[in-house]
Design a protein around this motif. Sequence first.
Motif, mmCIF file in Angstrom:
data_model
loop_
_atom_site.group_PDB
_atom_site.id
_atom_site.type_symbol
_atom_site.label_atom_id
_atom_site.label_comp_id
_atom_site.label_asym_id
_atom_site.label_seq_id
_atom_site.Cartn_x
_atom_site.Cartn_y
_atom_site.Cartn_z
ATOM 1 N N TRP A 83 6.259 -52.400 8.765
ATOM 2 C CA TRP A 83 7.257 -51.366 8.501
ATOM 3 C C TRP A 83 8.634 -51.977 8.732
ATOM 4 O O TRP A 83 8.799 -52.782 9.643
ATOM 5 C CB TRP A 83 7.057 -50.190 9.447
ATOM 6 C CG TRP A 83 5.725 -49.522 9.295
ATOM 7 C CD1 TRP A 83 4.525 -49.977 9.757
ATOM 8 C CD2 TRP A 83 5.458 -48.305 8.625
ATOM 9 N NE1 TRP A 83 3.526 -49.106 9.413
ATOM 10 C CE2 TRP A 83 4.078 -48.059 8.720
ATOM 11 C CE3 TRP A 83 6.259 -47.394 7.960
ATOM 12 C CZ2 TRP A 83 3.472 -46.950 8.181
ATOM 13 C CZ3 TRP A 83 5.658 -46.278 7.435
ATOM 14 C CH2 TRP A 83 4.281 -46.070 7.531
ATOM 15 N N GLU A 127 7.177 -41.283 11.637
ATOM 16 C CA GLU A 127 7.081 -40.661 10.313
ATOM 17 C C GLU A 127 6.295 -39.351 10.373
ATOM 18 O O GLU A 127 6.698 -38.338 9.778
ATOM 19 C CB GLU A 127 6.415 -41.635 9.337
ATOM 20 C CG GLU A 127 6.322 -41.121 7.928
ATOM 21 C CD GLU A 127 5.652 -42.147 7.035
ATOM 22 O OE1 GLU A 127 4.424 -42.050 6.847
ATOM 23 O OE2 GLU A 127 6.373 -43.030 6.531
ATOM 24 N N THR A 128 5.189 -39.355 11.092
ATOM 25 C CA THR A 128 4.385 -38.137 11.228
ATOM 26 C C THR A 128 5.177 -37.038 11.912
ATOM 27 O O THR A 128 5.175 -35.884 11.465
ATOM 28 C CB THR A 128 3.088 -38.430 12.012
ATOM 29 O OG1 THR A 128 2.303 -39.366 11.257
ATOM 30 C CG2 THR A 128 2.284 -37.167 12.251
ATOM 31 N N ALA A 160 6.200 -46.799 14.120
ATOM 32 C CA ALA A 160 6.847 -46.308 12.892
ATOM 33 C C ALA A 160 6.046 -45.180 12.231
ATOM 34 O O ALA A 160 6.627 -44.149 11.869
ATOM 35 C CB ALA A 160 7.092 -47.462 11.918
ATOM 36 N N PRO A 161 4.711 -45.311 12.063
ATOM 37 C CA PRO A 161 3.966 -44.192 11.494
ATOM 38 C C PRO A 161 3.981 -42.944 12.375
ATOM 39 O O PRO A 161 3.969 -41.816 11.865
ATOM 40 C CB PRO A 161 2.542 -44.730 11.325
ATOM 41 C CG PRO A 161 2.682 -46.199 11.309
ATOM 42 C CD PRO A 161 3.877 -46.517 12.158
ATOM 43 N N GLY A 193 11.084 -35.993 14.353
ATOM 44 C CA GLY A 193 11.141 -37.379 13.894
ATOM 45 C C GLY A 193 12.325 -38.110 14.514
ATOM 46 O O GLY A 193 12.200 -39.255 14.956
ATOM 47 N N GLY A 237 8.322 -36.675 11.931
ATOM 48 C CA GLY A 237 9.338 -36.236 10.978
ATOM 49 C C GLY A 237 8.781 -35.307 9.908
ATOM 50 O O GLY A 237 9.483 -34.429 9.420
ATOM 51 N N ARG A 238 7.503 -35.506 9.533
ATOM 52 C CA ARG A 238 6.879 -34.589 8.565
ATOM 53 C C ARG A 238 6.694 -33.211 9.193
ATOM 54 O O ARG A 238 6.795 -32.195 8.515
ATOM 55 C CB ARG A 238 5.518 -35.127 8.104
ATOM 56 C CG ARG A 238 5.598 -36.092 6.960
ATOM 57 C CD ARG A 238 4.274 -36.271 6.225
ATOM 58 N NE ARG A 238 3.107 -36.471 7.038
ATOM 59 C CZ ARG A 238 2.655 -37.638 7.486
ATOM 60 N NH1 ARG A 238 3.330 -38.742 7.208
ATOM 61 N NH2 ARG A 238 1.546 -37.716 8.189
#
Length: 161
Positions: free
Chosen positions: A155, A119-120, A115-116, A129, A122-123
Motif C-alpha cells: 500500500w 480503509e475499512t 492500511a486496510p 478512517g 473509513g468505509r
Amino acid sequence: MKHDLIDELQAQIDTLWAKAELGEAITLSRVRLDDGSTHVEIVAGRLDIVGTERGRETMRKASLSLTEASHFYLFDMAVWHAQQRELRERKPPENAPLIRNGATDDGYSRWNWMAPAIETMGRIDPDLGDWAMRYYSKAIRNSQLSDYEKRNAKWPLPPML
C-alpha cells in the motif's frame, strides 16, 4: 424481552459493521470466558469492556459510552480482517537481502494490515478512517517502519511515514 445497553451496543455494531462489507459482526459476550477474549459489562449506566484470561482480568476499558464501545469493537474487527488478509497475501520477495537480525525476509510489513484497517474504518465512517490514520501514524512515529517493512509495503506509504 427487555433490551439493555449491551443490546443497543450490539445493534449499533451490527449496523455500522455492515458498511464494511466484510461479513457478520462479532457477537458480544456478556460473561467472562477467561480465554483472552473480551466481554461487556454495564457499570453505573456505562459500558466496560473487559478482557480476561485464565481467571485474571487482563484489560478493562471502563465507563465507555455506546459510541466509544462500538468504535473499540469496530476497530478490533477491522484490524482482525486486515491481518488475516495480510497473512493470506504475504509473499517472500525475490532476492531480498537478509533483515537486520539475519533472518530471511518473508515479505512482512505492518503497513500491509494497517492500511486496510484504516480503509475499512473509513468505509464505516470517514471520521473513523481519519481517527485510524492518526492512531497508526502515531504508532509508526513511535516505532518506525524498518527498511524491509517499507520495501514490502503493498500500500502507498503516506508522506508523514
